[in-house]
Design a protein around this motif. Sequence first.
Motif, PDB file in Angstrom:
ATOM      1  N   PHE A  16       0.815  -1.222   0.000  1.00 22.70           N
ATOM      2  CA  PHE A  16       0.000   0.000   0.000  1.00 22.70           C
ATOM      3  C   PHE A  16       0.848   1.272   0.000  1.00 22.70           C
ATOM      4  CE2 PHE A  16      -2.163   3.436   2.266  1.00 22.70           C
ATOM      5  CZ  PHE A  16      -3.276   3.600   1.471  1.00 22.70           C
ATOM      6  N   TRP A  17       1.750   1.402   0.969  1.00 24.35           N
ATOM      7  CA  TRP A  17       2.506   2.656   1.096  1.00 24.35           C
ATOM      8  C   TRP A  17       3.460   2.853  -0.083  1.00 24.35           C
ATOM      9  CZ3 TRP A  17       0.478   5.922   4.302  1.00 24.35           C
ATOM     10  CH2 TRP A  17      -0.279   5.440   5.372  1.00 24.35           C
ATOM     11  N   ARG A  18       4.015   1.779  -0.591  1.00 23.47           N
ATOM     12  CA  ARG A  18       4.887   1.880  -1.752  1.00 23.47           C
ATOM     13  C   ARG A  18       4.106   2.299  -2.996  1.00 23.47           C
ATOM     14  NH1 ARG A  18       6.913  -2.444   1.217  1.00 23.47           N
ATOM     15  NH2 ARG A  18       5.592  -3.968   0.161  1.00 23.47           N
ATOM     16  N   VAL A  84      -9.689  -0.093  -0.898  1.00 17.78           N
ATOM     17  CA  VAL A  84      -8.508  -0.897  -1.203  1.00 17.78           C
ATOM     18  C   VAL A  84      -8.927  -2.362  -1.152  1.00 17.78           C
ATOM     19  CG1 VAL A  84      -6.096  -1.346  -0.630  1.00 17.78           C
ATOM     20  CG2 VAL A  84      -7.090   0.898  -0.167  1.00 17.78           C
ATOM     21  N   GLY A  85      -9.374  -2.865  -2.275  1.00 17.86           N
ATOM     22  CA  GLY A  85      -9.866  -4.234  -2.373  1.00 17.86           C
ATOM     23  C   GLY A  85     -11.358  -4.286  -2.616  1.00 17.86           C
ATOM     24  N   GLU A  95     -22.760  -5.701  -3.051  1.00 16.69           N
ATOM     25  CA  GLU A  95     -22.752  -5.855  -4.497  1.00 16.69           C
ATOM     26  C   GLU A  95     -21.311  -5.961  -4.976  1.00 16.69           C
ATOM     27  OE1 GLU A  95     -24.834  -2.285  -5.572  1.00 16.69           O
ATOM     28  OE2 GLU A  95     -22.987  -1.161  -5.900  1.00 16.69           O
ATOM     29  N   ARG A  96     -21.113  -6.721  -6.021  1.00 16.83           N
ATOM     30  CA  ARG A  96     -19.778  -6.881  -6.577  1.00 16.83           C
ATOM     31  C   ARG A  96     -19.408  -5.633  -7.381  1.00 16.83           C
ATOM     32  NH1 ARG A  96     -17.587 -11.893  -6.267  1.00 16.83           N
ATOM     33  NH2 ARG A  96     -18.952 -13.592  -5.585  1.00 16.83           N
ATOM     34  N   ALA A  97     -18.119  -5.382  -7.458  1.00 19.82           N
ATOM     35  CA  ALA A  97     -17.650  -4.210  -8.184  1.00 19.82           C
ATOM     36  C   ALA A  97     -16.480  -4.582  -9.073  1.00 19.82           C
ATOM     37  CB  ALA A  97     -17.221  -3.118  -7.204  1.00 19.82           C
ATOM     38  N   GLU A  98     -16.386  -3.929 -10.197  1.00 17.27           N
ATOM     39  CA  GLU A  98     -15.188  -3.988 -11.015  1.00 17.27           C
ATOM     40  C   GLU A  98     -14.219  -2.934 -10.511  1.00 17.27           C
ATOM     41  OE1 GLU A  98     -14.622  -6.297 -13.292  1.00 17.27           O
ATOM     42  OE2 GLU A  98     -16.597  -7.147 -12.839  1.00 17.27           O
ATOM     43  N   LEU A  99     -12.950  -3.107 -10.802  1.00 17.25           N
ATOM     44  CA  LEU A  99     -11.971  -2.103 -10.414  1.00 17.25           C
ATOM     45  C   LEU A  99     -12.227  -0.805 -11.173  1.00 17.25           C
ATOM     46  CD1 LEU A  99      -8.715  -4.274 -10.383  1.00 17.25           C
ATOM     47  CD2 LEU A  99     -10.117  -3.602  -8.419  1.00 17.25           C
ATOM     48  N   GLY A 100     -11.892   0.313 -10.526  1.00 17.48           N
ATOM     49  CA  GLY A 100     -12.049   1.613 -11.168  1.00 17.48           C
ATOM     50  C   GLY A 100     -13.209   2.406 -10.594  1.00 17.48           C
ATOM     51  N   PRO A 101     -13.610   3.485 -11.257  1.00 15.25           N
ATOM     52  CA  PRO A 101     -14.710   4.329 -10.771  1.00 15.25           C
ATOM     53  C   PRO A 101     -16.034   3.580 -10.818  1.00 15.25           C
ATOM     54  CG  PRO A 101     -14.025   5.012 -12.960  1.00 15.25           C
ATOM     55  CD  PRO A 101     -13.024   3.997 -12.508  1.00 15.25           C
ATOM     56  N   GLN A 102     -16.883   3.872  -9.826  1.00 10.63           N
ATOM     57  CA  GLN A 102     -18.181   3.216  -9.715  1.00 10.63           C
ATOM     58  C   GLN A 102     -19.300   4.173 -10.125  1.00 10.63           C
ATOM     59  OE1 GLN A 102     -18.055  -0.184  -8.718  1.00 10.63           O
ATOM     60  NE2 GLN A 102     -15.915   0.381  -9.079  1.00 10.63           N
ATOM     61  N   LEU A 103     -20.412   3.609 -10.594  1.00 16.26           N
ATOM     62  CA  LEU A 103     -21.591   4.429 -10.871  1.00 16.26           C
ATOM     63  C   LEU A 103     -22.265   4.859  -9.576  1.00 16.26           C
ATOM     64  CD1 LEU A 103     -23.172   2.558 -13.919  1.00 16.26           C
ATOM     65  CD2 LEU A 103     -21.723   4.601 -13.934  1.00 16.26           C
ATOM     66  N   LEU A 114      -9.948  -0.080  -5.814  1.00 19.00           N
ATOM     67  CA  LEU A 114      -8.577  -0.450  -6.137  1.00 19.00           C
ATOM     68  C   LEU A 114      -8.364  -1.931  -5.869  1.00 19.00           C
ATOM     69  CD1 LEU A 114      -6.896   2.544  -4.304  1.00 19.00           C
ATOM     70  CD2 LEU A 114      -6.766   2.163  -6.776  1.00 19.00           C
ATOM     71  N   PRO A 115      -7.371  -2.535  -6.462  1.00 18.85           N
ATOM     72  CA  PRO A 115      -7.051  -3.913  -6.082  1.00 18.85           C
ATOM     73  C   PRO A 115      -6.495  -3.959  -4.669  1.00 18.85           C
ATOM     74  CG  PRO A 115      -5.402  -3.048  -7.586  1.00 18.85           C
ATOM     75  CD  PRO A 115      -6.493  -2.022  -7.532  1.00 18.85           C
ATOM     76  N   SER A 116      -6.715  -5.054  -3.998  1.00 21.20           N
ATOM     77  CA  SER A 116      -6.141  -5.233  -2.672  1.00 21.20           C
ATOM     78  C   SER A 116      -4.619  -5.195  -2.759  1.00 21.20           C
ATOM     79  CB  SER A 116      -6.597  -6.562  -2.073  1.00 21.20           C
ATOM     80  OG  SER A 116      -5.878  -6.842  -0.894  1.00 21.20           O
ATOM     81  N   THR A 117      -4.007  -4.564  -1.754  1.00 20.39           N
ATOM     82  CA  THR A 117      -2.540  -4.494  -1.711  1.00 20.39           C
ATOM     83  C   THR A 117      -1.957  -5.549  -0.785  1.00 20.39           C
ATOM     84  OG1 THR A 117      -2.628  -2.866   0.082  1.00 20.39           O
ATOM     85  CG2 THR A 117      -2.604  -2.027  -2.182  1.00 20.39           C
TER      86      THR A 117
END
Length: 284
Positions: A16-18, A84-85, A95-103, A114-117
């Motif tokens: 995450f921090w990196r 984060v995840g 509800e399930r989400a795709e990565l990126g901006p949400q409606l 974001l993907p989990s770090t």
Amino acid sequence: MSAAAGAHFANPRNDFWRLLHAAGFTPRLLEPQEHFELLQYGYGITNAAFRTTPGSGDLRRGDFDRARLEGIAAELDPTAIAFVGKEAYRGLFNERAELGPQLRTLGRVALYVLPSTSPANAAVPWAERLRWFTALHTWLQPEERRGVRALIVGTDERILLVQFRNPSTGATWWATPGGGIDPGETHERALRRELREELGLEEFDLGPLVWEHESTFPWNGRLLHQENSVYLVRIDAHEPRPSVDLREEGVAGFRWWSLDELAATDERLTPPGFAERVRTILGA
């Protein structure tokens, strides 16, 4: 490990921090114990779930406090909240989400996943994680727009507003009619086009500029920053009859409001302080 350290993302193997530093959020690599340093850069961290578990798979639906997050969004009014995840998002909204901006949004607050770090998410390589963190950093710079709107006042001092609806959540709000200014258009030409399209309003005298305001808001997965110029338009009674299909614009309805109704309503009016500003403009 994070619970023992009293710091977010404290596992040395957690990226995450990196990733924050590599994506441009921080000018230097922060240690987990320095998480409060993020505030000076305009960012903050909170938990989606507070119960300590070895991994996200050990959490239950009751561990997630959606009301708390909604309260944070309402009180702090951030531009966006990034999860984060996917599990953090799913636990809160079921509800399930795709990565990126949400409606989906929380009022005026945009949501991003974001993907989990975590090192447990090793199937997603560093380069892919960095791509999404960098995309968030870029997305947070909103698209610039200029808009022109009309404060339409009838002979009975009622105000005509347009209702908008978020297609994902069903959330609604009321605003003055108008829209974006196309390249080369004057304010008057753009406003006449917008009022003809939105309301079927053809004949009116353009009054003075009475208000300028700006706002950053999410719309259909985009982040927009719009500077609006609002002109006073006084007309006789008019029944809105749009001349174009407004569904893609999120228009859900129209209504004439009295000043007392604007002051008393629990429905969302935009921008904030709308009712008070209208009274001032009309000297009521």
